[in-house]
Design an enzyme around this catalytic site. Structure first.
Site, PDB file in Angstrom:
ATOM      1  CG  ASN A 170     -15.328 -17.501   7.903  1.00 37.20           C
ATOM      2  OD1 ASN A 170     -14.521 -17.056   8.713  1.00 37.20           O
ATOM      3  ND2 ASN A 170     -16.099 -18.552   8.159  1.00 37.20           N
ATOM      4  CE  LYS A 218      -7.223 -28.357  -9.686  1.00 33.96           C
ATOM      5  NZ  LYS A 218      -6.014 -27.893 -10.357  1.00 33.96           N
ATOM      6  N   PRO A 252     -24.682 -28.228  11.033  1.00 33.27           N
ATOM      7  CG  PRO A 252     -23.455 -29.670  12.405  1.00 33.27           C
ATOM      8  CD  PRO A 252     -23.646 -29.264  10.971  1.00 33.27           C
ATOM      9  CG  ASP A 253     -26.736 -22.853  15.264  1.00 33.97           C
ATOM     10  OD1 ASP A 253     -25.889 -22.780  16.192  1.00 33.97           O
ATOM     11  OD2 ASP A 253     -27.330 -21.862  14.804  1.00 33.97           O
ATOM     12  CB  ILE A 254     -21.696 -25.742  17.081  1.00 30.85           C
ATOM     13  CG1 ILE A 254     -21.208 -26.429  15.796  1.00 30.85           C
ATOM     14  CG2 ILE A 254     -20.980 -26.313  18.302  1.00 30.85           C
ATOM     15  CD1 ILE A 254     -19.765 -26.119  15.430  1.00 30.85           C
ATOM     16  CE  LYS A 271     -26.843 -13.947  14.145  1.00 28.22           C
ATOM     17  NZ  LYS A 271     -25.676 -13.665  13.333  1.00 28.22           N
TER      18      LYS A 271
END
Ligand code: CTP
Length: 406
Positions: A213, A292, A310-312, A346
């Site tokens: 991103n 590739k 995983p949500d750190i 959140k």
């Protein structure tokens, strides 16, 4: 930025080839808003002309204790009383030996000896050949200077002007500037250990492609710098970004969300504050191809399937240390719309005391940002400003909250 506005720095040069860097340092100090008075030893004038430094500092350079321009003929007293700090860069091996013995046979050493120790700190940036630096005499002198209250900066390492390679180079002007700014920063985070994630993650599809991103890491790096300046020990877990490591920060480079998760787990037991600024990829390809992926000419696109990372932050926030209050967790939320509602939701979902909201597309890669601090007790805006200034404000806000805890 004018981070040294109102500060008066006496910049001393002793004799060494690194004197050429002092010109750039002088310019950088002035650019940051400091007034600079240059004092040179006779040896320093062999390497750099006073004309250059007069032009850059906008003040005549002083070189002799017999300078008749001083009405009372006491340059050593007059110059040192006005200073917020005396910075000797370069500090040669010989000059440090002189300082150590309290010798005062030229204006610069005389001024260092005559300074009021309680109000005018002395900072030296050593510069010399690697053999001279390693010599037991120099190392003894460095240790004794520190014990006497002198702030001795680190030396750089690498190619030296003499053609040899090793430790002893003077730090670069930008590094000395950062160290000086850090020196003047109140140590509100002494004894704290901040663990910070920053940047994007990269999730491999095959050896040459992946998903990532637009996070630049700038906000996280700015927070790491501000926390280190305030006296915290800082571990910065960085995804793939092209940013220099802030001075005094321990950096761990990672690529994927799983790498980042592991690095955070390794460091979180020692941390007292966790700040998650990283834009962690929510999903990764279920399998990364070892070779590739090639077009086969049929027009068929590869079928990619994903698994969740995983949500750190949520994981750390649920740990026993975070739950007991020993580890204070700060989350970030990059949203595209409805910032307040999403940030509130959140914060609760992640289980953190403080969540910092920002508008992702308006900030990714930029040098400025605007932050919204969301807590159980309410919200607070930090209006648009440079990431550097916002990082300093956020660090101050967290320091206040840590202090207010029972
Ligand atoms: N975070 C994390 N690990 C993840 C995802 C997010 O540690 N796998 C952290 C981020 O560093 C940030 C916070 O969680 O501090 C919120 O990240 P964000 O991407 O805004 O939220 P998501 O959890 O991905 O939620 P959504 O995609 O619904 O916005």
């Amino acid at each position: 930025m004018t981070e040294l506005a109102g500060k008066h720095i006496v910049l001393g040069l002793s004799g060494g080839i690194a004197a050429y860097k002092a010109a750039e340092l002088c310019r950088a100090l002035v650019k940051e808003g400091a007034s600079v008075q240059v004092v040179m030893t006779e040896a320093a004038t062999q390497f750099m002309t006073p004309v250059t430094l007069q032009a850059l500092s906008n003040r005549p350079v002083v070189m002799s204790q017999w300078d008749a321009r001083e009405p009372n003929n006491m340059a050593h007293i007059n110059l040192s009383r006005e200073a917020d700090a005396i910075l000797v860069a370069p500090a040669s091996a010989d000059f440090m030996a002189k300082l150590l013995h309290g010798r005062a046979d030229d204006l610069l050493s005389l001024m260092c000896l005559a300074r009021p120790m309680d109000t005018v700190p002395l900072i030296v940036a050593p510069a010399m050949n690697r053999e001279m630096w390693q010599h037991p005499a120099t190392q003894r002198n460095v240790a004794q200077l520190k014990a006497d209250g002198t702030h001795v900066l680190a030396v750089g390492t690498g190619d030296q002007a003499c053609g040899e390679t090793g430790d002893g180079r003077m730090l670069e002007p930008e590094e000395i500037l950062q160290d000086l700014i850090a020196f003047f920063t109140p140590k509100t985070l002494q004894g704290q250990h901040w663990l910070i994630t920053a940047g994007p993650t990269f999730e491999a599809i095959d050896p040459v492609r992946g998903i990532t991103n637009l996070s630049s890491g700038k906000m996280g790096f700015a927070i790491a710098r501000a926390a280190a300046e305030a006296g915290a020990q800082v571990t910065l877990v960085a995804g793939p970004v092209h940013l220099p490591t802030p001075r005094g920060v321990q950096r761990v480079d990672v690529v994927s969300a799983q790498n980042m998760h592991q690095a955070v787990m390794n460091a979180s037991d020692a941390a007292t504050v966790f700040v998650a600024t990283a834009a962690v990829a929510d999903w990764r390809p279920a399998t990364a191809a070892e070779q590739k992926l090639k077009k086969d000419g049929s027009g068929q696109v590869p079928a990619l399937s994903f698994v969740e990372n995983p949500d750190i932050l949520a994981g750390v926030a649920q740990s026993a240390r975070a739950q007991s209050g020993a580890l204070y967790c700060v989350g970030f939320a990059a949203e595209s719309h409805d910032l307040l509602a999403h940030a509130k939701a959140k914060r609760e979902r992640k289980g953190v005391p403080l969540l910092v909201g920002n508008i992702g597309p308006a900030t990714f890669g930029q040098d400025d940002n605007a932050l919204l601090l969301v807590e159980a007790s309410g919200t607070q805006e930090l209006p648009r400003n440079s990431k550097r200034a916002l990082a300093q404000q956020l660090v101050a806000e967290v320091a206040q909250r840590l202090k207010a805890r029972p």
